[in-house]
Design a protein around this motif. Structure first.
Motif, PDB file in Angstrom:
ATOM      1  N   GLN A   1       0.842  -1.190   0.000  1.00 39.74           N
ATOM      2  CA  GLN A   1       0.000   0.000   0.000  1.00 39.74           C
ATOM      3  C   GLN A   1       0.877   1.239   0.000  1.00 39.74           C
ATOM      4  O   GLN A   1       2.099   1.143   0.157  1.00 39.74           O
ATOM      5  CB  GLN A   1      -0.956   0.014   1.195  1.00 39.74           C
ATOM      6  N   THR A   2       0.257   2.395  -0.184  1.00 40.06           N
ATOM      7  CA  THR A   2       1.038   3.631  -0.253  1.00 40.06           C
ATOM      8  C   THR A   2       1.598   3.981   1.122  1.00 40.06           C
ATOM      9  O   THR A   2       1.037   3.577   2.159  1.00 40.06           O
ATOM     10  CB  THR A   2       0.163   4.794  -0.739  1.00 40.06           C
ATOM     11  N   PRO A   3       2.700   4.743   1.167  1.00 39.46           N
ATOM     12  CA  PRO A   3       3.269   5.136   2.461  1.00 39.46           C
ATOM     13  C   PRO A   3       2.279   5.869   3.354  1.00 39.46           C
ATOM     14  O   PRO A   3       2.222   5.613   4.564  1.00 39.46           O
ATOM     15  CB  PRO A   3       4.435   6.047   2.063  1.00 39.46           C
ATOM     16  N   GLY A   4       1.483   6.790   2.777  1.00 40.91           N
ATOM     17  CA  GLY A   4       0.553   7.561   3.578  1.00 40.91           C
ATOM     18  C   GLY A   4      -0.479   6.696   4.281  1.00 40.91           C
ATOM     19  O   GLY A   4      -0.742   6.860   5.482  1.00 40.91           O
ATOM     20  N   LYS A   5      -1.063   5.743   3.548  1.00 44.48           N
ATOM     21  CA  LYS A   5      -2.074   4.862   4.139  1.00 44.48           C
ATOM     22  C   LYS A   5      -1.451   3.946   5.188  1.00 44.48           C
ATOM     23  O   LYS A   5      -2.021   3.720   6.255  1.00 44.48           O
ATOM     24  CB  LYS A   5      -2.745   4.032   3.040  1.00 44.48           C
ATOM     25  N   TRP A   6      -0.270   3.420   4.870  1.00 41.88           N
ATOM     26  CA  TRP A   6       0.384   2.510   5.817  1.00 41.88           C
ATOM     27  C   TRP A   6       0.754   3.230   7.109  1.00 41.88           C
ATOM     28  O   TRP A   6       0.536   2.707   8.210  1.00 41.88           O
ATOM     29  CB  TRP A   6       1.637   1.905   5.177  1.00 41.88           C
ATOM     30  N   LEU A   7       1.311   4.428   6.984  1.00 39.07           N
ATOM     31  CA  LEU A   7       1.724   5.178   8.163  1.00 39.07           C
ATOM     32  C   LEU A   7       0.537   5.456   9.079  1.00 39.07           C
ATOM     33  O   LEU A   7       0.631   5.272  10.302  1.00 39.07           O
ATOM     34  CB  LEU A   7       2.402   6.485   7.747  1.00 39.07           C
ATOM     35  N   GLN A   8      -0.566   5.907   8.514  1.00 38.83           N
ATOM     36  CA  GLN A   8      -1.722   6.216   9.360  1.00 38.83           C
ATOM     37  C   GLN A   8      -2.265   4.954  10.016  1.00 38.83           C
ATOM     38  O   GLN A   8      -2.579   4.963  11.220  1.00 38.83           O
ATOM     39  CB  GLN A   8      -2.823   6.903   8.551  1.00 38.83           C
TER      40      GLN A   8
END
Length: 271
Positions: A213-220
């Motif tokens: 998944q994208t970094p933004g989605k994974w981080l959140q």
């Protein structure tokens, strides 16, 4: 009273004086730093372990790191520290002048406590005298004091040459391990990319391969999972954890938490 006074001049020498009860935060350490703890107590954390510094201690912090910090003034006193930032240009000039090079050995100490010899203590005290006299403006004087400091540092810990004079940029590292260690730092993706030795495009591409998944989605998602655990199992509150987990404000954290779990963090705490 003003909560904190911090004075930094062109030389990269910073005097910090903090009055309030405690202060927490995080920052990216772009250059090597040597700091003298004048009074109070400081804890630095790199995401894996804590590094405490007591009054009178001298610590060396390696460049290109993400760190969290807690500053604690002494009872009825002030938190005071003096930090010297050692830029790459200063170190390259010193390396050429004194013919010192890194031995290309792995230096795995992100933060080191330097043995406080009488010479190093006298050096720090002399800088305080210059600071108090508002004399840290003469570039020739600063050059001499930085050279003196580097000579004293190498005498105190000869292995420091392998990090001080290593001018390589971050190498390409294990992305999955790095992100699982540092996901709670609130930094831009460009910074994560740089620290893992990648361009932003390569970072995004490698990230999706590693995590799906994208970094933004994974981080959140990762930060909220950790928040759920801390609140439900460790008795923490939303206001305790949101900054530690990379959220900029409490309202955004609470909204994202409820959206992911279907319940507000305050209700989780009361279950």
């Amino acid at each position: 009273m003003n909560s904190e006074k911090e004075k930094k001049n062109a030389s990269g020498i910073v005097y910090s004086c903090y009055y309030q009860r405690s202060r927490e935060g995080e920052h990216f350490v772009a250059e090597h730093v040597l700091s003298y703890q004048i009074s109070g107590f400081l804890v630095l954390s790199d995401g894996t372990r804590d590094y405490p510094s007591e009054q009178g201690s001298i610590r060396f912090v390696k460049r290109n790191q993400l760190l969290k910090f807690v500053k604690q003034p002494p009872a009825n006193g002030e938190f005071k520290s003096l930090s010297i930032y050692l830029s790459q240009q200063i170190l390259k000039d010193f390396s050429r002048e004194y013919h010192i090079q890194a031995a290309h050995k792995e230096y795995d100490r992100p933060i080191s406590t330097i043995t406080t010899s009488p010479l190093l203590k006298s050096f720090m005290d002399s800088l305080l005298l210059y600071h108090n006299a508002d004399s840290l403006k003469n570039p020739d004087l600063i050059d001499l004091k930085i050279k003196e400091l580097l000579i004293l540092l190498l005498q105190a810990d000869p292995e420091l040459k392998n990090v001080l004079f290593d001018f390589n940029e971050p190498h390409k590292m294990d992305l999955e391990a790095f992100m699982n260690k540092n996901y709670h730092f609130n930094v831009h993706l460009e910074r994560f990319a740089y620290l893992t030795g990648r361009s932003l495009a390569s970072f995004k591409r490698d990230f999706e391969k590693a995590f799906g998944q994208t970094p933004g989605k994974w981080l959140q998602h990762k930060r909220l999972q950790e928040a759920y655990y801390l609140i439900s199992s460790k008795g923490r509150t939303a206001s305790d954890v949101y900054l530690d987990l990379g959220f900029e404000d409490l309202s955004h954290f609470s909204f994202a938490f409820k959206k992911q779990f279907g319940i507000s963090p305050t209700k989780i705490a009361s279950i």
